[in-house]
Write a protein that holds these residues in place. Structure first.
Motif, PDB file in Angstrom:
ATOM      1  N   GLN A   1      -8.542 -11.914  18.984  1.00  0.00           N
ATOM      2  CA  GLN A   1      -9.836 -11.319  19.330  1.00  0.00           C
ATOM      3  C   GLN A   1     -10.187 -10.198  18.361  1.00  0.00           C
ATOM      4  O   GLN A   1     -11.312 -10.125  17.860  1.00  0.00           O
ATOM      5  N   ARG A   2      -9.217  -9.319  18.088  1.00  0.00           N
ATOM      6  CA  ARG A   2      -9.467  -8.178  17.203  1.00  0.00           C
ATOM      7  C   ARG A   2      -9.879  -8.616  15.805  1.00  0.00           C
ATOM      8  O   ARG A   2     -10.747  -8.005  15.173  1.00  0.00           O
ATOM      9  N   MET A   3      -9.300  -9.698  15.326  1.00  0.00           N
ATOM     10  CA  MET A   3      -9.558 -10.147  13.957  1.00  0.00           C
ATOM     11  C   MET A   3     -10.781 -11.052  13.843  1.00  0.00           C
ATOM     12  O   MET A   3     -11.112 -11.525  12.758  1.00  0.00           O
ATOM     13  N   GLY A   4     -11.464 -11.321  14.954  1.00  0.00           N
ATOM     14  CA  GLY A   4     -12.681 -12.114  14.888  1.00  0.00           C
ATOM     15  C   GLY A   4     -12.446 -13.594  14.701  1.00  0.00           C
ATOM     16  O   GLY A   4     -13.311 -14.322  14.202  1.00  0.00           O
ATOM     17  N   VAL A   5     -11.273 -14.090  15.122  1.00  0.00           N
ATOM     18  CA  VAL A   5     -10.977 -15.521  15.052  1.00  0.00           C
ATOM     19  C   VAL A   5     -11.683 -16.215  16.215  1.00  0.00           C
ATOM     20  O   VAL A   5     -11.558 -15.782  17.361  1.00  0.00           O
ATOM     21  N   ASN A   6     -12.406 -17.282  15.922  1.00  0.00           N
ATOM     22  CA  ASN A   6     -13.198 -17.887  17.008  1.00  0.00           C
ATOM     23  C   ASN A   6     -13.002 -19.390  17.201  1.00  0.00           C
ATOM     24  O   ASN A   6     -13.615 -19.979  18.094  1.00  0.00           O
ATOM     25  N   GLN A   7     -12.149 -20.028  16.376  1.00  0.00           N
ATOM     26  CA  GLN A   7     -12.029 -21.487  16.508  1.00  0.00           C
ATOM     27  C   GLN A   7     -10.667 -21.903  17.023  1.00  0.00           C
ATOM     28  O   GLN A   7     -10.143 -22.952  16.695  1.00  0.00           O
TER      29      GLN A   7
ATOM     30  N   ILE B   1       0.827  -1.204   0.000  1.00  0.00           N
ATOM     31  CA  ILE B   1       0.000   0.000   0.000  1.00  0.00           C
ATOM     32  C   ILE B   1       0.862   1.255   0.000  1.00  0.00           C
ATOM     33  O   ILE B   1       1.989   1.266   0.505  1.00  0.00           O
ATOM     34  N   THR B   2       0.323   2.290  -0.596  1.00  0.00           N
ATOM     35  CA  THR B   2       0.899   3.625  -0.496  1.00  0.00           C
ATOM     36  C   THR B   2      -0.207   4.559  -0.032  1.00  0.00           C
ATOM     37  O   THR B   2      -1.373   4.394  -0.413  1.00  0.00           O
ATOM     38  N   HIS B   3       0.165   5.539   0.792  1.00  0.00           N
ATOM     39  CA  HIS B   3      -0.820   6.462   1.335  1.00  0.00           C
ATOM     40  C   HIS B   3      -0.112   7.741   1.754  1.00  0.00           C
ATOM     41  O   HIS B   3       1.132   7.834   1.735  1.00  0.00           O
ATOM     42  N   ASP B   4      -0.879   8.716   2.125  1.00  0.00           N
ATOM     43  CA  ASP B   4      -0.338   9.983   2.602  1.00  0.00           C
ATOM     44  C   ASP B   4       0.589   9.731   3.793  1.00  0.00           C
ATOM     45  O   ASP B   4       0.263   8.956   4.698  1.00  0.00           O
ATOM     46  N   ASP B   5       1.737  10.397   3.790  1.00  0.00           N
ATOM     47  CA  ASP B   5       2.732  10.166   4.840  1.00  0.00           C
ATOM     48  C   ASP B   5       2.224  10.512   6.230  1.00  0.00           C
ATOM     49  O   ASP B   5       2.752  10.016   7.239  1.00  0.00           O
ATOM     50  N   SER B   6       1.207  11.359   6.311  1.00  0.00           N
ATOM     51  CA  SER B   6       0.687  11.745   7.616  1.00  0.00           C
ATOM     52  C   SER B   6      -0.180  10.662   8.245  1.00  0.00           C
ATOM     53  O   SER B   6      -0.469  10.712   9.446  1.00  0.00           O
ATOM     54  N   GLN B   7      -0.586   9.678   7.449  1.00  0.00           N
ATOM     55  CA  GLN B   7      -1.471   8.625   7.953  1.00  0.00           C
ATOM     56  C   GLN B   7      -0.667   7.550   8.690  1.00  0.00           C
ATOM     57  O   GLN B   7       0.454   7.209   8.297  1.00  0.00           O
ATOM     58  N   GLN B   8      -1.271   7.014   9.726  1.00  0.00           N
ATOM     59  CA  GLN B   8      -0.690   5.906  10.490  1.00  0.00           C
ATOM     60  C   GLN B   8      -1.712   4.766  10.485  1.00  0.00           C
ATOM     61  O   GLN B   8      -2.646   4.764  11.296  1.00  0.00           O
ATOM     62  N   PRO B   9      -1.563   3.796   9.577  1.00  0.00           N
ATOM     63  CA  PRO B   9      -2.559   2.731   9.437  1.00  0.00           C
ATOM     64  C   PRO B   9      -2.883   2.011  10.743  1.00  0.00           C
ATOM     65  O   PRO B   9      -4.023   1.619  10.980  1.00  0.00           O
ATOM     66  N   GLY B  10      -1.895   1.854  11.622  1.00  0.00           N
ATOM     67  CA  GLY B  10      -2.137   1.144  12.870  1.00  0.00           C
ATOM     68  C   GLY B  10      -3.050   1.876  13.834  1.00  0.00           C
ATOM     69  O   GLY B  10      -3.580   1.274  14.763  1.00  0.00           O
ATOM     70  N   ASN B  11      -3.252   3.179  13.606  1.00  0.00           N
ATOM     71  CA  ASN B  11      -4.107   3.971  14.492  1.00  0.00           C
ATOM     72  C   ASN B  11      -5.469   4.283  13.889  1.00  0.00           C
ATOM     73  O   ASN B  11      -6.235   5.040  14.489  1.00  0.00           O
ATOM     74  N   CYS B  12      -5.772   3.723  12.735  1.00  0.00           N
ATOM     75  CA  CYS B  12      -7.061   4.030  12.120  1.00  0.00           C
ATOM     76  C   CYS B  12      -8.134   3.064  12.625  1.00  0.00           C
ATOM     77  O   CYS B  12      -7.837   1.951  13.064  1.00  0.00           O
ATOM     78  N   VAL B  13      -9.381   3.515  12.569  1.00  0.00           N
ATOM     79  CA  VAL B  13     -10.494   2.722  13.089  1.00  0.00           C
ATOM     80  C   VAL B  13     -10.545   1.353  12.431  1.00  0.00           C
ATOM     81  O   VAL B  13     -10.786   0.325  13.095  1.00  0.00           O
ATOM     82  N   GLU B  14     -10.315   1.303  11.128  1.00  0.00           N
ATOM     83  CA  GLU B  14     -10.433   0.046  10.387  1.00  0.00           C
ATOM     84  C   GLU B  14      -9.427  -0.995  10.864  1.00  0.00           C
ATOM     85  O   GLU B  14      -9.710  -2.199  10.824  1.00  0.00           O
ATOM     86  N   HIS B  15      -8.254  -0.545  11.307  1.00  0.00           N
ATOM     87  CA  HIS B  15      -7.274  -1.485  11.857  1.00  0.00           C
ATOM     88  C   HIS B  15      -7.701  -1.946  13.241  1.00  0.00           C
ATOM     89  O   HIS B  15      -7.645  -3.142  13.553  1.00  0.00           O
ATOM     90  N   ILE B  16      -8.152  -1.012  14.057  1.00  0.00           N
ATOM     91  CA  ILE B  16      -8.561  -1.350  15.425  1.00  0.00           C
ATOM     92  C   ILE B  16      -9.715  -2.342  15.413  1.00  0.00           C
ATOM     93  O   ILE B  16      -9.782  -3.255  16.247  1.00  0.00           O
ATOM     94  N   GLN B  17     -10.631  -2.200  14.455  1.00  0.00           N
ATOM     95  CA  GLN B  17     -11.776  -3.107  14.398  1.00  0.00           C
ATOM     96  C   GLN B  17     -11.492  -4.391  13.620  1.00  0.00           C
ATOM     97  O   GLN B  17     -12.370  -5.221  13.442  1.00  0.00           O
ATOM     98  N   GLY B  18     -10.239  -4.560  13.185  1.00  0.00           N
ATOM     99  CA  GLY B  18      -9.819  -5.837  12.618  1.00  0.00           C
ATOM    100  C   GLY B  18     -10.165  -6.064  11.172  1.00  0.00           C
ATOM    101  O   GLY B  18     -10.243  -7.213  10.729  1.00  0.00           O
ATOM    102  N   LEU B  19     -10.333  -4.993  10.396  1.00  0.00           N
ATOM    103  CA  LEU B  19     -10.618  -5.183   8.972  1.00  0.00           C
ATOM    104  C   LEU B  19      -9.356  -5.527   8.189  1.00  0.00           C
ATOM    105  O   LEU B  19      -9.452  -6.075   7.087  1.00  0.00           O
ATOM    106  N   PHE B  20      -8.191  -5.227   8.755  1.00  0.00           N
ATOM    107  CA  PHE B  20      -6.940  -5.608   8.086  1.00  0.00           C
ATOM    108  C   PHE B  20      -5.845  -5.811   9.119  1.00  0.00           C
ATOM    109  O   PHE B  20      -5.955  -5.374  10.262  1.00  0.00           O
TER     110      PHE B  20
END
Length: 484
Positions: free
Chosen positions: A163-169, A72-91
């Motif tokens: 837990q974050r990634m929704g793994v249950n087995q 991935i490439t993104h704006d340098d100001s972004q921190q993927p680890g601190n975005c909502v989508e990471h916290i909720q386990g979408l990636f």
């Protein structure tokens, strides 16, 4: 710039394949790694994830060996680890090469009917959880995945990511990996041994990885790897597959370990060639069919992956250990199961999937993967399945991890409140949400409800009328979240 011990360069020059150039290898070691992520298909499809991230203007370049993986490439100001989508386990933020071992293990099982096969899988060295959660996604959360980690502090990190990634087995264990051949002899359909190693391939993200390299250290760790691979091979069922991998480059820790296990069990070990695992895989393949990924080949971290088929059973090295006593859980009876199932259905529209057994410990209800029943008493487990609910004087109190793990079991959305980005950030920071800020929400008190973002659950609130009381566990509350 990476600091590379001259002794290492002399050593590795003798092992570099003829078609590769030493100067290109050194140059690759000095380049920073490209950022890479893996979409969590337990929660969202790849196409939907790309659409979700359009607002962040991310650009995606496919990783050839993992259809869910992207540079991935993104704006340098972004921190993927601190975005909502990471916290909720979408990636998951995961190095591209580390996506290879799970793909190699399951390349013949990547079909939609894996639930019918429901394999039993062991991940010998799991933390922090990148490969474990990838395995779970490839297994579609079916069957049983036993994830082991030797370090007690890293077990906590592993559980948090699961837990974050929704793994249950999963069932988590905390042992030296060399015990599995003894305690769980020929119990697994597939095993991943991503072995502890010298880490030579990680120099692109750790500039000091090769600064103090010594051949004696490599030789010493290879002895540990031999013990681990033999234990894993003993724990594998006949007909099963074992993937051995490292993030290092020396043959002492790679090819030599695979040849060792073949020498120990020449009639039972068969190497499975990985030259067709993905397009251009042959560029990194050895004569045996192992993947020896030098950093300049795919502009990635250095890695080694070998796949081994167990043709026949092999003798057990030690007698079967005594059964473990004092297992603290009991099976819920029909009345107890129906009671908690009714609570979940009535309150959240959640149905307990058939592949789980309801278990009770004290005043706690848990869900165990059904296939775990055959492992009870064989060894001690740190954590099995996930906690479903606590018993109250009147009824139950659902656990956050159950809402996340059972998100796919929500029958309809009338007990779910969709938040916007700012509201989702407020929730993840542990704050209550005023109901007058949510368009279309009835202000009449409605009790426990689920809040979601991108239609994926974030957790539980109590609808009090004027506000949604935040029930996010304190240990999951975030101090810093990217607002864009």
């Amino acid at each position: 710039m990476a600091q590379i011990n001259p002794d290492y360069l002399t050593h590795i020059a003798s092992e570099l394949p003829e078609h590769l150039n030493m100067d290109e290898f050194i140059a690759a070691c000095h380049r920073p790694l490209r950022k890479s992520i893996r979409v969590n298909t337990l929660k969202i499809t790849v196409d939907d994830f790309k659409q979700v991230m359009n607002s962040k203007e991310w650009k995606f370049e496919p990783i050839p060996w993992c259809k869910e993986g992207f540079w991935i490439t993104h704006d340098d100001s972004q921190q993927p680890g601190n975005c909502v989508e990471h916290i909720q386990g979408l990636f998951y933020i995961q190095e591209a090469s580390s996506m290879l071992p799970p793909q190699a293990l399951f390349n013949e099982l990547l079909t939609d009917d894996i639930g019918q096969q429901a394999p039993i899988v062991l991940d010998v060295a799991s933390a922090p959880g990148s490969k474990t959660t990838q395995l779970a996604a490839l297994m579609h959360n079916q069957g049983l995945l036993i994830a082991n980690e030797y370090s007690s502090s890293r077990v906590k990190i592993l559980h948090a990511n699961i837990q974050r990634m929704g793994v249950n087995q999963t069932a988590l264990t905390h042992f030296d990996g060399n015990v599995f051949g003894e305690y769980l002899y020929e119990k697994f359909d597939a095993i991943l041994l991503d072995a502890p190693c010298g880490g030579e391939g990680t120099v692109r993200k750790d500039v000091n990885a090769l600064k103090n390299w010594q051949l004696d250290d490599v030789t010493e760790i290879a002895e540990t790897q031999k013990q681990l691979i033999e234990s894993a091979f003993l724990a594998l069922k006949p007909g099963g597959s074992l993937v051995y991998s490292t993030c290092t480059l020396s043959q002492i820790e790679n090819q030599h370990i695979c040849h060792y296990i073949q020498q120990q069990y020449p009639d039972s070990v068969e190497f499975i060639a990985l030259n067709h695992l993905f397009e251009n895989a042959e560029k990194a393949c050895t004569s045996e069919g192992f993947l020896h990924v030098w950093p300049q080949i795919f502009d990635s971290e250095g890695f080694f992956v070998a796949k081994i088929h167990k043709k026949t059973s092999v003798p057990r090295l030690k007698k079967c250990p005594k059964q473990q006593r004092n297992f603290p859980f009991v099976s819920a009876n029909e009345k107890q199961t129906n009671a908690v199932a009714e609570y979940l259905l009535k309150t959240f529209n959640i149905i307990i999937p058939e592949q789980f057994n309801v278990m009770i410990r004290d005043e706690e209800y848990w869900l165990f993967p059904a296939k775990f029943s055959q492992f009870i008493g064989l060894m001690r487990f740190q954590r099995i399945g996930f906690k479903l609910a606590d018993v109250l004087k009147k009824g139950f109190k659902v656990k956050h991890e159950a809402i996340i793990a059972l998100s796919d079991s929500i029958e309809n959305q009338d007990r779910v409140i969709e938040l916007n980005r700012q509201q989702a950030i407020e929730f993840l920071m542990g704050r209550d949400i005023p109901t007058n800020e949510i368009i279309g929400l009835d202000v009449k008190p409605a009790g426990e409800m689920i809040v979601s973002f991108h239609n994926k659950p974030l957790g539980v609130v109590k609808h009090l009328g004027h506000r949604l009381k935040n029930n996010l566990p304190r240990e999951l509350v975030k101090d810093k979240i990217e607002t864009k």
